[in-house]
Write a protein that holds these residues in place. Structure first.
Motif, PDB file in Angstrom:
ATOM      1  N   SER A 343       0.800  -1.232   0.000  1.00 53.91           N
ATOM      2  CA  SER A 343       0.000   0.000   0.000  1.00 53.91           C
ATOM      3  C   SER A 343       0.831   1.279   0.000  1.00 53.91           C
ATOM      4  O   SER A 343       0.297   2.337  -0.318  1.00 53.91           O
ATOM      5  CB  SER A 343      -0.960   0.015   1.199  1.00 53.91           C
ATOM      6  N   LEU A 344       2.075   1.194   0.382  1.00 55.26           N
ATOM      7  CA  LEU A 344       3.014   2.323   0.398  1.00 55.26           C
ATOM      8  C   LEU A 344       2.593   3.422   1.357  1.00 55.26           C
ATOM      9  O   LEU A 344       3.335   3.801   2.265  1.00 55.26           O
ATOM     10  CB  LEU A 344       3.170   2.908  -1.017  1.00 55.26           C
ATOM     11  N   SER A 345       1.378   3.951   1.174  1.00 50.40           N
ATOM     12  CA  SER A 345       0.943   5.077   2.006  1.00 50.40           C
ATOM     13  C   SER A 345      -0.546   4.964   2.284  1.00 50.40           C
ATOM     14  O   SER A 345      -1.307   4.480   1.459  1.00 50.40           O
ATOM     15  CB  SER A 345       1.228   6.394   1.276  1.00 50.40           C
ATOM     16  N   SER A 346      -0.933   5.421   3.459  1.00 49.81           N
ATOM     17  CA  SER A 346      -2.354   5.528   3.763  1.00 49.81           C
ATOM     18  C   SER A 346      -2.866   6.856   3.206  1.00 49.81           C
ATOM     19  O   SER A 346      -2.089   7.663   2.687  1.00 49.81           O
ATOM     20  CB  SER A 346      -2.578   5.467   5.276  1.00 49.81           C
ATOM     21  N   THR A 347      -4.175   7.106   3.299  1.00 48.34           N
ATOM     22  CA  THR A 347      -4.758   8.327   2.750  1.00 48.34           C
ATOM     23  C   THR A 347      -4.462   9.505   3.677  1.00 48.34           C
ATOM     24  O   THR A 347      -4.996   9.582   4.787  1.00 48.34           O
ATOM     25  CB  THR A 347      -6.275   8.158   2.571  1.00 48.34           C
ATOM     26  N   SER A 348      -3.633  10.429   3.214  1.00 48.32           N
ATOM     27  CA  SER A 348      -3.116  11.506   4.063  1.00 48.32           C
ATOM     28  C   SER A 348      -4.207  12.349   4.709  1.00 48.32           C
ATOM     29  O   SER A 348      -4.205  12.578   5.925  1.00 48.32           O
ATOM     30  CB  SER A 348      -2.198  12.415   3.237  1.00 48.32           C
ATOM     31  N   VAL A 349      -5.136  12.829   3.906  1.00 48.29           N
ATOM     32  CA  VAL A 349      -6.170  13.735   4.410  1.00 48.29           C
ATOM     33  C   VAL A 349      -7.037  13.055   5.460  1.00 48.29           C
ATOM     34  O   VAL A 349      -7.319  13.622   6.525  1.00 48.29           O
ATOM     35  CB  VAL A 349      -7.057  14.256   3.247  1.00 48.29           C
TER      36      VAL A 349
END
Length: 472
Positions: A343-349
């Motif tokens: 997934s590399l990254s979760s949803t920032s906002v």
């Protein structure tokens, strides 16, 4: 002690005496003035105690006479049986039944007793929308950039701060964010197992966990559970030579809703650590306790990093946000490596918004209201079951969470009941989907996260009539 906590404590103590039968139905309670004097509280605070108990349908007022305990008919219903799964790995998924149940998600034309999340009517939607807007303004590039691999710093810090309530004593660096709790569990299982390994799970068990284990090629050993105290530690001990990993939901497990005693949690942590068997702990429901205090977790007793503690806000705040986390202990590097790949990254906002919602205290305020509502819903659902369901019905007595487990007499098949109920715009979760074995055909799980209305009571009455029809 703050007035808010004192009032909650007094109301909680009286409520517990009513639920456990110490105070009998119809018994007169102390007057407002006497309660005020006994506890050293104001008259207004004493009145608030009774209003709280009245809101929970635990007491009723009689003009010129005072307050009396209400009859709780559901307490007359026996508890479900202790589960008795066979001690061999089994992979017989009820695919057709499970697919049917979960295909109803999001349908507005159905009463969804089948989906274990709180209704949007119980969530602070307007406040969450404001947090999303604020997060977009405050984040660099409006939140369009990748966040750090380990996850949003504010969210991780807030998860760590909240762990102090259950003696987890985590630091923000101990936490890795994930896309919901199921993603956290998946990362843990992928990090710790390979195809052909054996996993121990509670029986009955959340269907999503069963499906995840099977999809990873794991052999599943289901462990017997008691409807009040949870997993049978003796049964688990006998399985130790066969298992490679253990996954438990100790706090308000779905579907039974039990909370394992602290002694049991401590014993299981020590036992698995001794045999170097990792324990994955799903604590999704830990914040939805009906008692005064949040229960401890298995992670509370972890001294060598062998417990991978997973959680989320999917059952408390925003199911669709997919915000979760894991404190993986000594397995942190393996988890980060897999997160990078998958997934590399979760949803920032979203993560920034949830982190801020927790930081401002709005989350805890929301939880107080949600806990009370869910407890009231449980009691009202249980009373309707006692009134309308077939003779011989048994129900769980959840200490928190979103689930109510119903066990019918053996001659009622809830797979058949599911089909009949669906024609009446009612969806339930048949017991068979909570196991890979040939059991729980006469059981079902009902979600208590729907707002209580006269129509909801009518739907339960209709379910009871359908069950009686099937039996005949």
């Amino acid at each position: 002690m703050k007035k808010e906590f004192l009032y909650n404590e007094i109301a909680g103590n009286i409520a517990n005496k009513i639920k456990t039968g110490v105070l009998k139905a119809g018994e007169r309670l102390p007057s407002v003035r006497k309660l005020s004097k006994e506890h050293g509280i104001s008259i207004n605070t004493a009145k608030r105690v009774f209003l709280e108990l009245e809101a929970q349908s635990l007491v009723q007022s009689k003009p010129q006479s005072g307050y009396f305990t209400s009859p709780l008919n559901y307490l007359k219903l026996p508890l479900p049986e202790i589960s008795q799964p066979v001690p061999v790995a089994n992979i017989r998924e009820p695919d057709e039944l499970m697919n049917g149940v979960y295909s109803t998600m999001g349908r507005r034309d159905l009463t969804l007793f089948s989906i274990g999340v709180p209704s949007g009517n119980l969530l602070p939607l307007a406040k969450l929308k404001k947090e999303i807007v604020l997060a977009t303004r405050e984040l660099k590039e409006g939140g369009t950039e990748y966040e750090p691999l380990q996850g949003n710093v504010k969210l991780r810090r807030m998860v760590a701060v909240r762990s102090l309530a259950w003696e987890g004593n985590l630091k923000d660096d101990d936490v890795v964010t994930t896309n919901g709790c199921m993603n956290a569990l998946a990362l843990c299982l992928m990090a710790l197992t390979k195809r052909g390994d054996t996993i121990a799970l509670e029986s009955p068990c959340y269907p999503g966990i069963l499906q995840l284990a099977v999809s990873l090629g794991l052999k599943v050993l289901e462990v017997a559970t008691h409807p009040v105290t949870g997993i049978d530690i003796d049964a688990l001990t006998k399985m130790l030579p066969k298992i490679d990993v253990c996954l438990l939901v100790p706090n308000f497990n779905t579907p039974l809703g039990y909370c394992m005693p602290d002694e049991s949690k401590k014993e299981i942590v020590a036992l698995l650590s001794k045999y170097n068997i990792p324990l994955i702990e799903d604590d999704t429901y830990g914040d939805i306790h009906f008692g005064n205090e949040r229960p401890k977790c298995c992670k509370s007793f972890d001294r060598d990093g062998n417990v991978l503690w997973c959680g989320s806000v999917s059952k408390t705040l925003a199911p669709g946000y997919r915000v979760g986390w894991v404190a993986p202990g000594k397995y942190k590097e393996q988890i980060l490596k897999l997160k990078l790949i998958h997934s590399l990254s979760s949803t920032s906002v979203i993560n920034e918004a949830v982190g801020n919602f927790i930081m401002t205290g709005r989350y805890e305020n929301h939880l107080r209201h949600l806990r009370r509502t869910l407890q009231e819903n449980y009691q009202k659902c249980a009373d309707a079951i006692a009134e309308y369901f077939p003779e011989g019905t048994k129900i769980s007595r959840p200490q928190g969470g979103l689930a109510l487990w119903v066990e019918f007499p053996k001659d009622i098949d809830t797979g058949e009941l599911y089909n009949y109920a669906l024609k009446k715009q009612i969806s339930i979760s048949p017991g068979r989907i909570f196991t890979l074995q040939n059991q729980f055909h006469n059981c079902m799980r009902l979600c208590i996260g729907l707002p209580w209305t006269d129509d909801l009571k009518l739907k339960l009455k209709r379910l009871g009539s359908l069950a009686k029809m099937i039996r005949n």
